[in-house]
Each structure stands twice: as C-alpha cells, then as structure tokens.
Write an enzyme that holds these catalytic residues in place. Structure first.
Site, PDB file in Angstrom:
ATOM      1  N   GLU A 246       0.830  -1.201   0.000  1.00 21.18           N
ATOM      2  CA  GLU A 246       0.000   0.000   0.000  1.00 21.18           C
ATOM      3  C   GLU A 246       0.868   1.255   0.000  1.00 21.18           C
ATOM      4  O   GLU A 246       0.652   2.188  -0.782  1.00 21.18           O
ATOM      5  CB  GLU A 246      -0.921   0.004   1.223  1.00 21.18           C
ATOM      6  CG  GLU A 246      -1.797   1.222   1.331  1.00 21.18           C
ATOM      7  CD  GLU A 246      -2.682   1.352   0.115  1.00 21.18           C
ATOM      8  OE1 GLU A 246      -2.433   2.269  -0.701  1.00 21.18           O
ATOM      9  OE2 GLU A 246      -3.606   0.547  -0.043  1.00 21.18           O
ATOM     10  N   ASP A 250       1.144   3.890  -3.291  1.00 21.06           N
ATOM     11  CA  ASP A 250       0.771   5.303  -3.175  1.00 21.06           C
ATOM     12  C   ASP A 250       1.921   6.210  -3.623  1.00 21.06           C
ATOM     13  O   ASP A 250       1.736   7.130  -4.435  1.00 21.06           O
ATOM     14  CB  ASP A 250       0.395   5.634  -1.728  1.00 21.06           C
ATOM     15  CG  ASP A 250      -0.884   4.964  -1.273  1.00 21.06           C
ATOM     16  OD1 ASP A 250      -1.665   4.537  -2.141  1.00 21.06           O
ATOM     17  OD2 ASP A 250      -1.112   4.870  -0.059  1.00 21.06           O
ATOM     18  N   SER A 444      -7.106   1.735  -4.004  1.00 21.74           N
ATOM     19  CA  SER A 444      -5.899   2.322  -3.416  1.00 21.74           C
ATOM     20  C   SER A 444      -5.038   3.016  -4.463  1.00 21.74           C
ATOM     21  O   SER A 444      -4.297   3.945  -4.131  1.00 21.74           O
ATOM     22  CB  SER A 444      -5.050   1.232  -2.762  1.00 21.74           C
ATOM     23  OG  SER A 444      -5.477   0.984  -1.458  1.00 21.74           O
TER      24      SER A 444
END
Length: 523
Positions: A246, A250, A444
């Site tokens: 994650e 990002d 995400s």
C-alpha cells in the site's frame, strides 16, 4: 481520589469486534495516550467548506478552532486529576493527555475495557492484541458540550488498505502510472512542482532502495519523499507485505504522475485515534498541502458516531484551507465486505468532504493512450469497486440532481463514488515492492492517481482547488456526465449497475485531464 460522577459522551457508543477473542484485563498501571477533541468556537460555514474561498491555518484557528478558554479549562482539569497534557492545538481542536488507566478513569471511563485479539486487516493470517471498549464513554461533567470526542482507549484496527495483488501471469494487461497519465490526458507542461501531497498510511513502510530502483526503471528522478511518524505510528517495512505494498503503491503512483511534487508520508497507528490524528497532522502541516491521499478505510458502520464526526470535521478543515482530500472507495463491491451481503459504503470515502475514488477495468494502448474499452471493475470473485449510498451522511446539495437513488429507505443520502480510474488488478499498475516487480490493483491506486492529477491541475491554474465536488458536479444531470469526464456505462458492483451519467459504480466517470483543466479554468 475525586469521585465526581461522570456523564455520558454523546455518540460514543461502541460495539465489540465481531471476531474478538478475550486476551485478559487491562491493567490500571498501563499508560495510555488519549486525544480529546473540543468543540469549535464557531461553526464553519458550508460556503467556506464548499466554495472557492480559502483561509490560512492561523485564520481557521482564530475563527473556527477551539476557544482558548475551553483548552485552558480542559488542560487544568486533566492536570488536577494527575494527567499529563502532551499537546494542545487550537486549530485542530485536539488536546492530548497521557496517564495510567487508573488515572484516566477519573476523567473518562468506558462501560467495559478489555484486551482482545482480532484479525489484522492489513496482514492476512495475522492477529493483533489491543484494547477494546464497549458501550458508552463517560466524561467529567464540566467537559459536557466542550469535549465532543475522545479517542485512544480503544485502539482496535480501524481500517484496511484497499489494495489487490495479482500474479503477473494472471494479469490480462498492466500499465505503468506514466502510461495512465497518457490515457487520462494529464495536463501537459505540469509535474506538480511547488506543491506538497500528504499521504496517510496506517502500517507498513518504505523498503530501502525501492524508490531509487523504481524511478530509475521509469527514467524519472526519485521524487522528494519525507516521513512523519504520528503518535505510535512508525515507518516499519518488512512486517506486512500488504501494508508495504500500500505504501509503495501510493508513493510510486504519485511520484510517477507528479514527480515534481514533494510527498510527505504520515505513518500512524491503525486505530480511530491514529487515523484521525494522521489526517489532522497532514492537513494542518506547514506548508499547507495541496492534496491529501488516503487509501485506507472501513465500512462506515464500523465507526462510532463520534469517530465519523471527528474525521469528517477534519476534512471540513482541509477544504476550508484549500486542501483536496482523495479517498479510495473500497475494493469489496456494494457490500463493502459485509458478511450478510447487504449494501454498505466505505468511510472516510462516504464523507461528503472526501473526493471518493472508485475503480474501472481498462483496456488501452499504453504507447498512445488510446482506449479500447473501460468498464466497471468487478472481478466477480468478491473484488470490485466500492460504491453505493451512505447510511450516515445526508445528500449534499451539489449531488442532488444527478440521480442518486434513495438510501436504504432513509431518503436522500450521499452517493459514492464521485470519480474513478483504472483499479482492476487484471489491468493493474506495475510497481516495485521489496525489490520485486509487482502488479497491483484496487481503489488504493485511484486515490493517489487523482491526487497527482489534482496537483497538476492546481499547478496549471495557479491556485489550490480545495473541495472539488461542487465544481465537478456542476452541469451534471441524470444520464449526463459533465465536461472533463469520460462516462463509464458498462458493468456493476453487485447491487448497483453502471448507467449513463453519475452512478454508484464509477461516479461521474474517469478523467480527461486536459478537458477538466479547460473547464476549471473557465470557472
């Protein structure tokens, strides 16, 4: 000891975690840090939150922050009960106090507080031990109406990362973030220079060497990435592949699409306290960020009423200061992972102050950006874009004329998402995690993509964009998406199907960045 009877704190009722297993009592000698959230001195006007005007951090503190008299009273009473005040911030209206559980009981109590273990939402197969409270909180009588929220006694995991991994051989196609900048026609001659993007993370870390290696592969200078550890949070790679994935997804998506922007990554504990503290810290940072990107969330009914209100108020502060907050809408279809299969939306994406980001499945020519097809992301295996109609938030005025269905018999409610982009792992993003090339999907990836697009739009326009939704929805009507979007009209997420115009699968559609820039420039 002061035996002053405590009184209930409205909106604080909390249920036990469905999968909690007892792990014993919480010792009175255990030291706990608690965040007290105070009332505003004046209510923040909707026109400031939703309109083009912005104010500085100092102006917000002076007009809509906590009253210094309230802060002084709360600090004084906490210290009189033997607690240590570690922070008091008028702008974010937070007072942090620390003490043993035995000391804290004289100012705030839970009906029940025990130790339990529950599954880690960021690491499959792992369990976490933490404190769990049930029932209401009770606070000092003099705090009634002044203290509007208390977090920290219960530190259960409050969110999961909206990320989906897939084996390379199972992906039908994949793209670098740079490819998607072509597909979605990001504004030329922009790279985010001069702007800051805050990135909220509730676990994981940045493996050493990954960023330099990834951006070298793309032929892009490694962007500036600073780390801020909030409360009990830490930049700790190597514990959870999913959480590390994650974090890296990002940073790498933003860095590839807005390489000139400075990123500040806020690592916080995965709890209601950690989540809201991370957002407030990011929003009120100096310099004020242009965008904050959030790829974590959980079904909105897993939050307490006070927890939703505290976080929603932080998003209102962000909008007033011109900060756009992009939030992933979830990866579990219309149920948001609810075991009964009933429709739920994910929070904080369901806050009207969040730009809720849904997902598609993309088939495009990476070299030219030409799109062959783009449909709603639904892999029909439980993985699908989040979306639907909030149970908790009323429908904002700017969403009143786009055809949002009535919400579960509760009348007009907030529809999710607002916007979308590629999210299916079968058409996933090529990233680097722990030295290995990976293909990743999930909403995400969409929140940081929209964060990167927003800073490039802001750079081109020479001004912050703040809460984008009122402008984005202007001109939309049932069956009609406004300029700046390519409508997605095929697919479903379970209970909701794509239609022309806004729908609860992909919102207004996917961006045409250059058309969106032209539209924003004309406003």
């Amino acid at each position: 000891m002061d035996n002053t009877p405590l009184i209930p704190l409205r909106g604080s009722e909390r249920s036990a975690h469905a999968d909690a297993r007892s792990a014993g009592a919480v010792s009175d000698s255990e030291r706990i840090d608690v965040t007290l959230v105070l009332r505003r001195r004046n209510e923040i006007p909707d026109a400031l939150v939703e309109g083009p005007e912005t104010i500085t951090r100092e102006e917000l503190a002076a007009r809509y922050g906590a009253d210094p008299a309230d802060i002084d009273m709360v600090k004084r009473s906490a210290e009189q009960h033997g607690l240590t005040v570690t922070e008091a911030d008028p702008a974010s209206r937070r007072v942090k106090v620390s003490g043993t559980l035995g000391q804290l009981r004289s100012v705030v109590q839970a009906d029940s507080l025990t130790k339990v273990t529950t599954p880690d939402p960021a690491h499959e197969g792992r369990v976490l031990e933490h404190r769990q409270r049930t029932g209401d909180l009770r606070i000092l009588p003099e705090w009634d109406g002044v203290v509007t929220g208390v977090t920290g006694l219960d530190n259960r995991p409050q969110a999961r990362p909206h990320i989906q991994r897939i084996e390379a051989h199972a992906a039908h196609m994949s793209y670098s973030p740079v490819d998607l900048g072509k597909v979605y026609r990001f504004p030329p001659a922009t790279d985010g220079s001069g702007h800051t993007i805050g990135v909220v993370e509730l676990g994981g870390g940045i493996p050493e060497g990954d960023l330099d290696a990834y951006f070298a592969e793309l032929g892009i200078p490694t962007p500036t990435v600073d780390v801020v550890e909030v409360g009990a949070g830490s930049n700790t790679p190597g514990v959870s592949l999913r959480a590390d994935g994650e974090v890296m997804l990002d940073i790498e998506v933003i860095g590839a699409l807005a390489p000139g922007a400075r990123q500040v990554v806020y690592f916080a504990e995965n709890s209601a306290q950690g989540f809201t503290d991370a957002i407030s810290t990011a929003v009120f940072a100096q310099p004020t960020p242009t965008v904050v990107s959030i790829s974590w969330g959980m079904s909105e009914d897993s939050w307490t009423a006070q927890g939703r209100a505290i976080l929603d108020a932080a998003l209102a502060d962000a909008a007033a200061m011109g900060v756009t907050v992009c939030v992933a809408a979830g990866d579990d279809g219309s149920s948001d992972g609810d075991p009964t299969g009933q429709a739920h939306t994910d929070f904080p994406a369901s806050s009207p102050r969040a730009l809720a980001c849904g997902g598609t499945r993309l088939d495009a020519d990476a070299a030219t950006g030409a799109v062959n097809s783009e449909t709603v992301w639904n892999d029909h295996n439980g993985s699908a874009s989040g979306g639907g109609v909030s149970r908790m938030f009323e429908q904002p005025v700017w969403q009143a004329n786009v055809g949002v269905p009535d919400g579960n018999g509760q009348g007009r409610r907030r529809g999710v998402p607002d916007v979308s982009a590629n999210a299916s792992p079968t058409s996933g993003y090529r990233v680097l995690i722990r030295g290995q090339d990976q293909i990743i999907g999930g909403t995400s990836a969409v929140a940081p993509l929209w964060a990167a697009l927003t800073v490039r739009l802001s750079e081109a326009l020479g001004r912050p964009l703040g809460m984008l939704q009122p402008v984005l929805y202007a001109g939309a009507a049932p069956g009609v998406s406004p300029d700046g979007f390519r409508d997605i009209v095929q697919g479903d997420i379970g209970d909701f199907a794509a239609t022309p115009g806004w729908d609860a699968c992909t919102g207004l559609g996917v961006p045409d960045g250059q058309a969106l820039l032209a539209r924003l420039a004309s406003v």
